[in-house]
Each structure stands twice: as C-alpha cells, then as structure tokens.
Motif scaffolding. Structure first.
Motif, mmCIF file in Angstrom:
data_model
loop_
_atom_site.group_PDB
_atom_site.id
_atom_site.type_symbol
_atom_site.label_atom_id
_atom_site.label_comp_id
_atom_site.label_asym_id
_atom_site.label_seq_id
_atom_site.Cartn_x
_atom_site.Cartn_y
_atom_site.Cartn_z
ATOM 1 N N SER A 172 2.633 -7.458 20.063
ATOM 2 C CA SER A 172 2.441 -8.745 19.938
ATOM 3 C C SER A 172 2.621 -9.264 18.702
ATOM 4 C CB SER A 172 1.022 -9.040 20.335
ATOM 5 O OG SER A 172 0.859 -8.431 21.957
ATOM 6 N N ARG A 173 2.874 -10.368 18.474
ATOM 7 C CA ARG A 173 2.937 -11.356 17.324
ATOM 8 C C ARG A 173 2.044 -12.505 17.211
ATOM 9 N NH1 ARG A 173 7.194 -10.380 13.977
ATOM 10 N NH2 ARG A 173 5.986 -11.574 12.119
ATOM 11 N N THR A 174 1.173 -12.649 16.535
ATOM 12 C CA THR A 174 0.183 -13.764 16.333
ATOM 13 C C THR A 174 0.474 -14.766 15.099
ATOM 14 O OG1 THR A 174 -1.543 -12.599 17.416
ATOM 15 C CG2 THR A 174 -2.137 -14.766 16.126
ATOM 16 N N ILE A 175 0.562 -16.053 15.268
ATOM 17 C CA ILE A 175 0.945 -17.028 14.355
ATOM 18 C C ILE A 175 -0.287 -17.952 14.118
ATOM 19 C CG2 ILE A 175 2.387 -19.086 13.544
ATOM 20 C CD1 ILE A 175 4.580 -17.695 15.378
ATOM 21 N N ARG A 176 -1.002 -18.026 12.996
ATOM 22 C CA ARG A 176 -1.874 -19.050 12.593
ATOM 23 C C ARG A 176 -1.331 -20.267 12.001
ATOM 24 N NH1 ARG A 176 -7.013 -16.511 12.860
ATOM 25 N NH2 ARG A 176 -7.127 -14.425 13.270
ATOM 26 N N VAL A 177 -1.634 -21.408 12.579
ATOM 27 C CA VAL A 177 -1.223 -22.716 12.061
ATOM 28 C C VAL A 177 -2.580 -23.411 11.928
ATOM 29 C CG1 VAL A 177 0.141 -24.613 12.815
ATOM 30 C CG2 VAL A 177 0.703 -22.581 13.716
ATOM 31 N N SER A 178 -2.338 -24.055 10.627
ATOM 32 C CA SER A 178 -3.432 -25.025 10.076
ATOM 33 C C SER A 178 -2.871 -26.270 9.711
ATOM 34 C CB SER A 178 -3.996 -24.358 8.728
ATOM 35 O OG SER A 178 -4.627 -23.111 8.854
ATOM 36 N N GLY A 179 -3.749 -27.398 10.309
ATOM 37 C CA GLY A 179 -3.618 -28.620 9.858
ATOM 38 C C GLY A 179 -4.511 -29.521 10.414
ATOM 39 N N SER A 180 -4.280 -30.988 10.627
ATOM 40 C CA SER A 180 -5.235 -31.965 10.962
ATOM 41 C C SER A 180 -4.936 -32.963 11.521
ATOM 42 C CB SER A 180 -6.106 -32.290 9.536
ATOM 43 O OG SER A 180 -4.715 -32.957 8.697
ATOM 44 N N ALA A 181 -5.884 -33.693 12.272
ATOM 45 C CA ALA A 181 -5.072 -34.875 13.273
ATOM 46 C C ALA A 181 -5.246 -36.111 12.350
ATOM 47 C CB ALA A 181 -6.077 -34.855 14.502
ATOM 48 N N SER A 182 -4.330 -36.864 12.377
ATOM 49 C CA SER A 182 -4.307 -38.122 11.555
ATOM 50 C C SER A 182 -4.691 -39.442 12.543
ATOM 51 C CB SER A 182 -3.037 -38.422 11.179
ATOM 52 O OG SER A 182 -1.930 -38.568 11.958
#
Length: 544
Positions: A172-182
């Motif tokens: 498996s490969r896991t991607i962690r994405v960070s951001g916010s709602a505008s």
C-alpha cells in the motif's frame, strides 16, 4: 477524500474514483477509471459505525461485499469516530477479485479556514506488481491546498498528480494531504487512479558456462601410467545439458585398452556443480606430450583445457672388469660400474653379482651382502648421468672357464654384464727313486722303485721317464704303466699320456750288481708342462 460539512449539518461528500479502463489496442495504454456515483451514508449512530472497512477488507466483511453486483462496483462509506471513510475495490467491488483497493479518510466536518488533513491509500491486491501507478486529484475551487506527503509529482491550479511508480504486490501507499476550506458549503472532489496494464510472462533467463580443468603429472617414467584428472564445472546459471568431454591423444599415447582417444559422457550439469573424472593413459616411448581436452554441451557451450607431460626413462649400463686368467686357489678382484645413461631417475637401484660354482666369495666393498652365492648392493637412486662403482674379490676354486653374470635393476630399468675367467692349474710332478736293498753283494739283483706323483692342481701330460744304469750294474728288467725299452745303459719308458692331480705312477727297474763300488742310479723325468727335466739319483753300495 475530502468532505466539508456545514455547521450543524452532516453531509457526506461523494467520492468518485475514476479508473482508467484497459483498451485492446496496445499493451502500453493506461487504464483510466470512469466516474461513478458513490453511496452516500446517513449520519451514523454515535455508538457504532455503519460498516467496518478500514484498510484492506477482511474475510469478516465478505457477506456484505458479496451482496454487491460484480459488474457494478460501488463505493463503501462509513462514518464513525468523527471521521468519514470510503473504500472502493476496482474493478469488481470485491477485494478478492479486484486489482486494487482505494481508501480515503477525512474528518466528518471541518471549520471554515481551519487546516485539516485527509488520507488517500492505494493498495495492490495482486500477487505481482502494478506498474506505473498514478493518482490524479482535481480539487474544488473552495479548497486551499497547503502540502502533501509525499509531495505531488505535479501541481496545477485545481489539480494534484502523484506518480507512485510500481506498486509492489500486496503493498500500500498512503498520501497525506493538508489544506483548508475557503467557503462554506459542500466541498466535493473526484480522484483518478491509473496504472499501466501489462501481461507478464516471467522467464528465467539463464546462461550456463562450462569450465574444464585438466591436470596430471608433469613428469613420469615410461613404465608409469599417466593419470589425468578432468574437472568440469558449470560456472553459469541454468543446467548445462548433454555435457561431453572429448580428449584426442597425441601419437605415442594410448588409453589402457589401446585407444587413441576417450569420451566422457557427463550428462546434465546443474549450475555450481563440478564433476571429476580420472583417466589413465600410457606412453609408448619417451618424449614430451601435450594435448587438449574439450568439454561441450547443448547450445554450443565449449571449454578447453591443455596439459603437458614429459615421459622419461632411466637406462642402466653395467660393466665388470677383472683378470682373464687365474691359477686355481688364487683370488681375483672385479670392479663393477653401473651408470644411468637415461633421462629419468633410476629409483631403488640394486646390483646383484652371481658367482659361478668355480669362484668362492672372499670380500665385497660398499657393504655388499653375500648370501647363497650372490652378492647384493643396495644403491638407491641414480639420477640421469650418475654412476656407482663397487668391487668384489673371489677365489678361483675350480679349473676351467668360469662365467660370471652381474645384473643391475631399478624401477623401470635394468642392465646386465658378464665376464669370464680361465682358471688353470699347476701340474707339480714329484719324482722319487729308492733302492729296495742297500748294500748288495756283487752278483745279486737290486730293484729301483721310481714313483712319479702329481702334487699339483693340473693334469700332467706326456710324462717321460728315462733311467741311466751305472757301469757297475747290468739291466735285468723294467716295468711300469708304460713299457720299457733298453738301449745299452739307457732304459726309456714309453711316454705316460696323463697323470691326474694327486695321482701316482710307479716304475720298477731291476739290475744286477757285477762290480763292487759306490754306484749312482740316475732317473730323468720331463712332461709337457715342464720347461726343463727333473733329475733324481739313488746311490747303492755293492760289495764282494
């Protein structure tokens, strides 16, 4: 997957996974997913999730998965513990029959402008790698991307792309994405997962490699076998099939059964293995022999090995010198010389001198041992060009020609020599004359006894006895081994042909005394072995 939930409301954002489908045009075309409508979950009860589906689906979930049509894959979604999770097994919806599993996890609701994180996990469900896996995620204009681990391979406004490369089997490969709602409201996006399909055929590419080694002695003697050792090794990978070793011998070498070549059938030889064979050949003559053995196998595999051997031979020559004649009872000394005229060492050289019956051992040099008429010397090794000299003394004990043989033997060599000696004797003739009566009266007879004795070691031949009668006596008669003849005062006996050693011949002459006086009866003896006669006289007193 990202979900945005307005305050006091619980919304589930639909995850759409688009998988590139495999075309039938070229094996290098990418599979591309088609958008699908995910199942939307209802708000979950706080006590328990709707479906347990984190990670790769377990066997416990088989009943719920089996209820889904294989031809209509769907997204599973659960809400629990303040998180919303979705998963999709492509292409059948069943992990047991699908290629990959896509899972997303995000907070059930987020605040406007507050950073949050969501996860994307891709799992290879196959037992072989998935090549060139790529994740493409177009995101909504109201989502502000901050960062991702790992970082995207490419970023564009509203688009994130990760090239994950080959995904190992069951990994498996896991991607962690960070951001916010505008902005407040639903936050919806769809991601695409693609990979480069291939039809894999695993072939084990091998390369067997033969290595032949031929070894043996560098030098041998002519009577030695030449022991070859052949070692063939497969130094490569894969089995070397139908391995054969062929060795054609040079002229002068043959196998034990007289062949000029030999063949070794090795058969199949696995990688890393060595087979060893021993072959004996023999040489017909001395010299240097070099030849090449060849190992072959299916697929034009070949290896050669060369070996050279020098065949030598010791050559023993023997001489024996000494006198050619000896009188019986006298000793003679002989010198024996043994030489190695060859090009190889004469190992364990032994000299044996056999005395004839007419010669008796007296002494020997160099610790020669006498036993039963033979004298033996242990010489050891005579190198090429080396020689050894010994001597022996023997006494002539028998008249005649004595033939003596001496032999030298060594490993792979021998030599002989012989000598003759003529043993002669000495015929020592003793002459004795006695009168039987002394004195005698005139007119009576006197008998003279003549004894001829051979005291020597040789036979006397042609023995002649002659008597001279004095004037005062007159011949009456004569007797002996040969007849007597009278000529006046001279009595001659016929020659005695031979008189053996220690033999005796007796002659008798009878005379009559006719005058008084002191008279001398003379006897002369001569033979072939004498250079001058022997004379003897006997005096007799005659009276009136």
């Amino acid at each position: 997957m990202k979900k945005v939930v307005l305050a006091h409301l619980f919304f589930v954002v639909v995850l759409t996974v688009v998988i590139t489908s495999l075309g039938c045009h070229n094996a290098s075309d990418n599979y591309t997913s088609k958008p699908y409508t995910p199942m939307t979950s209802r708000p979950a009860e706080p006590s328990a999730p709707t479906v347990r589906s984190t990670g790769t689906p377990r066997a416990a979930d088989a009943m719920q998965r089996d209820s889904l049509p294989a031809a209509n894959p769907v997204t599973r979604e659960v809400v629990a513990d303040g998180k919303v999770r979705t998963e999709f097994a492509f292409p059948t919806g069943h992990p047991e029959t699908s290629v990959m599993l896509i899972q997303r996890e995000a907070p059930a609701e987020v605040r406007l402008g507050t950073p949050f994180e969501y996860l994307i996990t891709v799992t290879n469900l196959l037992n072989e790698p998935l090549p060139a896996v790529q994740i493409t995620e177009p995101y909504a204009a109201t989502f502000r991307f901050d960062r991702a681990v790992p970082a995207p391979s490419r970023t564009e406004p509203g688009l994130l792309v990760w090239d994950l490369g080959d995904l190992p089997a069951r990994q498996s490969r896991t991607i962690r994405v960070s951001g916010s709602a505008s902005a407040v409201g639903p936050l919806r996006d769809c991601l695409t997962v693609s990979y480069k399909p291939s039809t894999c055929l695993a072939l084990n590419v091998v390369e067997p490699k033969l290595k032949l080694v031929k070894s043996g002695p560098g030098q041998v003697l002519l009577c030695d076998p030449i022991a070859y050792t052949l070692e063939v090794t497969n130094q490569g990978t894969g089995v070397a099939q139908n391995v054969l070793i062929q060795d054609t011998l040079p002229a002068g070498l043959t196998t034990a059964d007289g062949q000029d070549s030999y063949l070794v059938n090795v058969g199949d030889l696995p990688p890393g293995q060595t087979r060893q064979y021993k072959v004996n050949v023999k040489a017909a003559k001395t010299g240097r022999y070099e030849n090449q053995a060849v190992a072959t196998a299916t697929g034009e595999l070949k290896s050669t090995a060369t070996h050279a051997v020098t065949v030598q031979q010791p050559v023993l020559t023997v001489t024996k010198t000494g006198p050619q004649t000896r009188y019986v009872g006298k000793s003679a000394e002989y010198v024996i010389t043994v030489s190695n005229k060859g090009d190889g060492p004469a190992r364990d050289t032994v000299i044996v001198d056999t005395l004839p019956a007419g010669m008796q051992f007296v002494s020997a040099s160099d610790q020669g041992v006498h036993q039963a008429g033979q004298v033996t010397w242990q010489v050891g090794t005579l190198g090429p060009g080396a020689s050894k000299q010994v001597s022996i003394r023997a006494m002539a004990s028998r008249i005649g020609t004595q033939r003596n043989v001496v032999q030298a033997t060594a490993y792979c060599a021998q030599g002989t020599a012989e000598t003759t000696i003529e043993v002669v004797g000495i015929p020592a003739i003793l002459l004795e004359v006695v009168d039987l009566e002394d004195p005698i009266e005139v007119g009576t007879n006197e008998t003279y006894v003549i004894e001829v004795t051979n005291q020597g070691s040789a036979t006397g031949t042609n023995i002649k006895v002659t008597c001279t009668i004095p004037d005062e006596q007159r011949y009456v008669s004569g007797s002996g081994p040969t007849p007597a003849g009278v000529d006046g005062k001279i009595v001659r006996f016929a020659p005695l042909a031979s008189l053996a050693p220690q033999a005796k011949a007796v002659y008798r002459v009878v005379v009559k005394g006719n005058q008084p006086g002191d008279v001398r009866f003379k006897v002369e003896l001569i033979s072939d072995q004498m250079t001058s006669p022997v004379n003897e006289t006997e005096s007799t007193h005659q009276y009136e």
